[in-house]
Structures are given as C-alpha cells and as structure tokens.
Design an enzyme around this catalytic site. Structure first.
Site, PDB file in Angstrom:
ATOM      1  N   HIS A 194      19.942   3.345  33.620  1.00 27.96           N
ATOM      2  CA  HIS A 194      20.484   2.751  34.844  1.00 27.96           C
ATOM      3  C   HIS A 194      21.403   1.571  34.578  1.00 27.96           C
ATOM      4  O   HIS A 194      21.888   0.945  35.507  1.00 27.96           O
ATOM      5  CB  HIS A 194      19.357   2.309  35.777  1.00 27.96           C
ATOM      6  CG  HIS A 194      18.319   3.365  36.051  1.00 27.96           C
ATOM      7  ND1 HIS A 194      17.195   3.522  35.270  1.00 27.96           N
ATOM      8  CD2 HIS A 194      18.260   4.347  36.980  1.00 27.96           C
ATOM      9  CE1 HIS A 194      16.470   4.529  35.705  1.00 27.96           C
ATOM     10  NE2 HIS A 194      17.091   5.064  36.745  1.00 27.96           N
ATOM     11  N   ASP A 232       5.337  13.373  -6.550  1.00 22.05           N
ATOM     12  CA  ASP A 232       4.248  12.747  -5.789  1.00 22.05           C
ATOM     13  C   ASP A 232       3.991  13.430  -4.451  1.00 22.05           C
ATOM     14  O   ASP A 232       2.852  13.493  -3.988  1.00 22.05           O
ATOM     15  CB  ASP A 232       4.580  11.273  -5.507  1.00 22.05           C
ATOM     16  CG  ASP A 232       4.498  10.400  -6.744  1.00 22.05           C
ATOM     17  OD1 ASP A 232       3.540  10.567  -7.522  1.00 22.05           O
ATOM     18  OD2 ASP A 232       5.384   9.550  -6.927  1.00 22.05           O
TER      19      ASP A 232
HETATM   20  O1  UNU Z   1       4.700   6.852  -9.720  1.00 17.74           O
HETATM   21  C1  UNU Z   1       4.609   5.669  -9.822  1.00 17.74           C
HETATM   22  N1  UNU Z   1       4.068   4.990  -8.821  1.00 17.74           N
HETATM   23  C2  UNU Z   1       5.094   4.955 -11.048  1.00 17.74           C
HETATM   24  C3  UNU Z   1       6.028   5.555 -11.850  1.00 17.74           C
HETATM   25  C4  UNU Z   1       4.575   3.718 -11.366  1.00 17.74           C
HETATM   26  C5  UNU Z   1       5.014   3.082 -12.498  1.00 17.74           C
HETATM   27  C6  UNU Z   1       5.978   3.674 -13.317  1.00 17.74           C
HETATM   28  C7  UNU Z   1       6.468   4.914 -12.979  1.00 17.74           C
HETATM   29 FE    FE Z   2       4.057   8.624  -8.614  1.00 15.26          FE
END
Ligand code: UNU
Ligand code: FE
Ligand code: FES
Length: 446
Positions: free
Chosen positions: A103, A360
């Site tokens: 608005h 990861d």
């Molecule tokens: O994956 C990790 N968190 C990490 C990688 C930590 C330290 C060195 C490399």
């Molecule tokens: Fe890691």
C-alpha cells in the site's frame, strides 16, 4: 542438564537424537535461543557508507540492517507494520527510504514510519505514525563484526562473547587491521538440522582426516598427513580444542592456517610479514593461534574457519533444513590480489560446490534424516572423546582439551544449549556464571 526431560547429559557427552528432529525442540530453540542470543548479522565492510543496507535473517525472521547518516547502525524487522508485507526485497543496496510494495507505506533509514499515502484523506489525522515504526532490534559490534539481539535482558555483546574476545582479538584486532568479510554471500539450502554443521565447526577434528581424506590428499600441504587417519599423525601435538562460557568454541591445528589453499603464496607471505606484530601485541601464545587453523562456532549459528577463511551463517528453516550463507573472511589490509586469492581458495574448498563442503553435506543430511525412524529417534548420540583430558589452562582462557581431535567444544556447546533451553530468562543464565565450569575446575587437569 537437569530433570528427566533433559536432552543432553550433565557433562555434555551425549545428546538425545530428538535435538536434530523434533518440531517442539525446534520451537523451543526459536523462543529460548534465537530470540535471546546475539546473532551474527554481518560486518562493517558490508555496509560501509551512510544509507547502505543489507537484508538478512535472524533465524526465520527477515531483518534489515541499515547504516545511519551519523555512521551508527540500526536493525529492524523487515515486515510492514500495516499488513505484514515484506518491505525490502533486495539483498543489499543504498536507500534513503524503504517503501512497502503493498500500500506504499514509507519507512526511513532508521525504520520509523515517515509517510503514508493519502494519510489525511484515509485516516483523518487518526494514525499515530510514531507507534508504527518497524520493530527495532538491538545492534552491537565487536571489532567490526555486527550482531543483533531481540532480548533487552541479554548481556552486552562483549559479555556474551566473554572469554572468546581474548581469542578473537588475535585475528579480528591485529595491528595490521584485523579481518573483514567479503560478500555478497553464496546461498544454498542443505537438508539438515542447524546444529549439525554448528557442532561440526565448533569441534569436529575427528572427521577431517576421514570425511575429507581424498580432498586433503589431493590438496597436499600440512593436512595431507591426516588423510585416512594415518598411524603416524602427531595426535597430541596436532593442536588444542577450546570451549568457553556461552557455548562458543574452536579447534586449533598448529601451523596450518593456510593448509587448505592450493594457491597460497600471497597469504603465506602476508602471515609471515604480520606475525611479528601479533607477537608484540599479544604475546607468543596468541602468535601460535595466529598461524594456526581454526574451526570455530560462535553460539548459536555462526561458524568460520580461520586460515581457510570461509565464514558461515546457518539460518534454520525448520528442524530439518538450513539456508547456508557463505562469506569470505580476509585480512582488511592485505593487497587486493591476496584478498582475491584467499576468496577464490575459500570458495573452491568451502563454497556451495566446494571440494570439502560437499564432503560434509552428505553426512550432515544423513545425521539429521536417519532420525525419521521412530526407533532410531529414541537413541542417543555420543560426544565423550577426550572428556578426562581437558580443563582450565594456565594460559588459555576457558576450558582446553589436549588435542585438536577431541570433543571438548562439543560438550561446551551442548551444555550451554541445554542451559538456554531450561532457563526462563537471562537472570537464570547469569546465576550460573560462576559455576558453569565447576565440573572442570574441580578436577584441574592441566
Ligand atoms: O572440515 C573441517 N571443518 C576442517 C577442514 C577443519 C580443519 C581443517 C580442514
Ligand atoms: Fe568438514
Ligand atoms: Fe561418526 Fe558415523 S562414525 S557418525
């Protein structure tokens, strides 16, 4: 910590799997953690000039962070006080005012309601604009890093960071000017609970040589020796692990600041040229930190790797999903080519499609989604590694564990997490300030 409903044991060495899965746990986290803690909003470098703004999130709440004409910062909820529409849809920019799409209400750089279309004809002087500003958020900065908090009873940002300031100063406040953030952030979604990456960054030295075995071997350098958990790796001499009040913590790998970078000449040279200044200002114990690699989480949901220099905010999206925001942390006064090189290498390793990031991600989803099984979900997880080999240290503040590979900072993180879920208010948290570490001080390991 106390009572039968505890999701974490007294020493932080085990957690109910419900912490990653249950909707009611997540709702409690929103109310008791994300509504009461200092949350990372950004860095001065992202809003350098008056009128500059960024939009971000505090948990699932949209937020505008805006640089004022006098250079100070304000933050407010990015939702119109008329009918709730999102006000600002840009990620960043410079603006004299924020105009709602719906608005047309106009809010100033400070979030106040400054103009309403056809105000006289529609509202007949009956609208109190002074009460209809965007909901304000506390903002404080530490060494250029900007945090926001919803709770007026929360301690100051500096008290909230507490002992962690002693560590952060080493990298955020060096004589060469400290660090800044390069944006805009990479953004991606990941199907996991927000605490899985947070706990991984706060203290998972254990997974590095295993989950990242192939990547580390390919990159070479100081961490190649961890690849595949080689029998000859120097376990106790690898570094240390730290936790402190309010759940912050990190793991240190000695002499490995630049290890994850494939191209690192400029950064290696920069650290060699500046470490003497760090030794002079902070002493040899912190020079050690300056040339080491850190994996770090600031409670609750900001993580970074110092050295690798990826910088993450894990914005929760319900219990089973996050939006990952990835900035790069660089030395403010390094030359442009060194900054660019650090940024390229940080993104190559821990950007959305980074070589280590993608290692990861699969684990983080799996550790979350396996708990969809009703029987699986009733189980517990273990974080007991190194529990008798940690304590207050003669030099380093907080609680220190003997090896980079340990779960000291997991225990600190989850003990504080449970404490926040249990505490009705910050007064109850403050009441534990002198006794939170009794389980370690009674023992005096170091
Ligand atoms: O994956 C990790 N968190 C990490 C990688 C930590 C330290 C060195 C490399
Ligand atoms: Fe890691
Ligand atoms: Fe650690 Fe499977 S070995 S989660």
């Amino acid at each position: 910590m106390k009572g039968s409903s505890a999701l974490v044991d007294n020493i932080g060495a085990s957690q109910s799997r419900r912490v990653f899965w249950d909707q009611d746990v997540y709702q409690l986290e929103l109310e008791r953690i994300f509504s009461r803690c200092w949350l990372m909003l950004g860095h001065d470098s992202l809003v350098p000039k008056p009128g500059d703004f960024i939009t971000t999130y505090m948990a699932e709440d949209r937020v505008i962070l805006s640089r004022q004409p006098d250079g100070s910062l304000k933050a407010f909820i990015n939702s119109c006080t008329h009918r709730g529409n999102q006000i600002c849809h840009a990620d960043s920019g410079s603006a004299k005012a924020f105009v709602c799409n719906y608005h047309g209400w106009v809010f100033g750089q400070d979030g106040s309601l400054v103009d309403v279309p056809m105000e006289e004809r529609c509202y007949h002087s009956d609208l109190d604009k002074s009460k209809l500003g965007l909901a304000p958020i506390r903002v404080e900065t530490y060494k250029g890093f900007i945090f926001g908090c919803h709770d007026p009873e929360a301690p100051s940002l500096e008290d909230y960071l507490g002992d962690f300031c002693w560590y952060l100063d080493t990298i955020w406040d060096g004589p060469d000017g400290g660090l800044e953030l390069l944006g805009p952030p990479l953004k991606s979604t990941l199907a996991c609970n927000w605490k899985v990456p947070t706990e991984n960054f706060v203290g998972d030295g254990y997974h590095v040589g295993w989950t990242h075995a192939a990547a580390l071997q390919m990159i070479g350098g100081e961490l190649a020796g961890l690849s595949g958990n080689r029998a000859d790796m120097p376990f106790d001499d690898l570094g240390l692990q730290f936790t402190m009040r309010h759940g912050h913590g990190f793991g240190l790998i000695d002499n490995a600041a630049t290890a994850i970078h494939v191209k690192r000449d400029g950064y290696v040279k920069y650290l060699e040229e500046t470490r003497g200044g760090i030794r002079e200002k902070f002493g040899p114990e912190r020079e050690r930190l300056y040339v080491g690699h850190w994996n770090t989480s600031i409670f609750p949901n900001c993580s970074f790797l110092y050295g690798t220099n990826t910088f993450k905010i894990w914005h929760p999206r319900g219990p089973h999903e996050i939006e990952v925001w990835t900035y790069t942390m660089v030395p403010k006064n390094a030359d442009t080519e060194t900054k660019r090189s650090i940024q390229r290498e940080a993104i190559r390793s821990f950007g959305t499609a980074g070589t280590l990031e993608s290692d990861d991600g699969e684990n983080m989803s799996s550790a979350t989604y396996n708990n969809n099984g009703i029987i699986t979900r009733k189980g517990w997880m273990n974080s007991s590694m190194g529990k008798d080999r940690e304590g207050p240290h003669p030099v380093y503040p907080g609680i220190v564990g003997v090896s980079f590979i340990g779960e000291t900072s997991y225990r600190g993180f989850y003990r504080f997490w449970q404490e926040m879920l249990d505490a009705p208010d910050w007064a109850a948290i403050r009441a534990n300030d002198d006794t939170w570490d009794a389980m370690w001080t009674n023992r005096n390991f170091w």
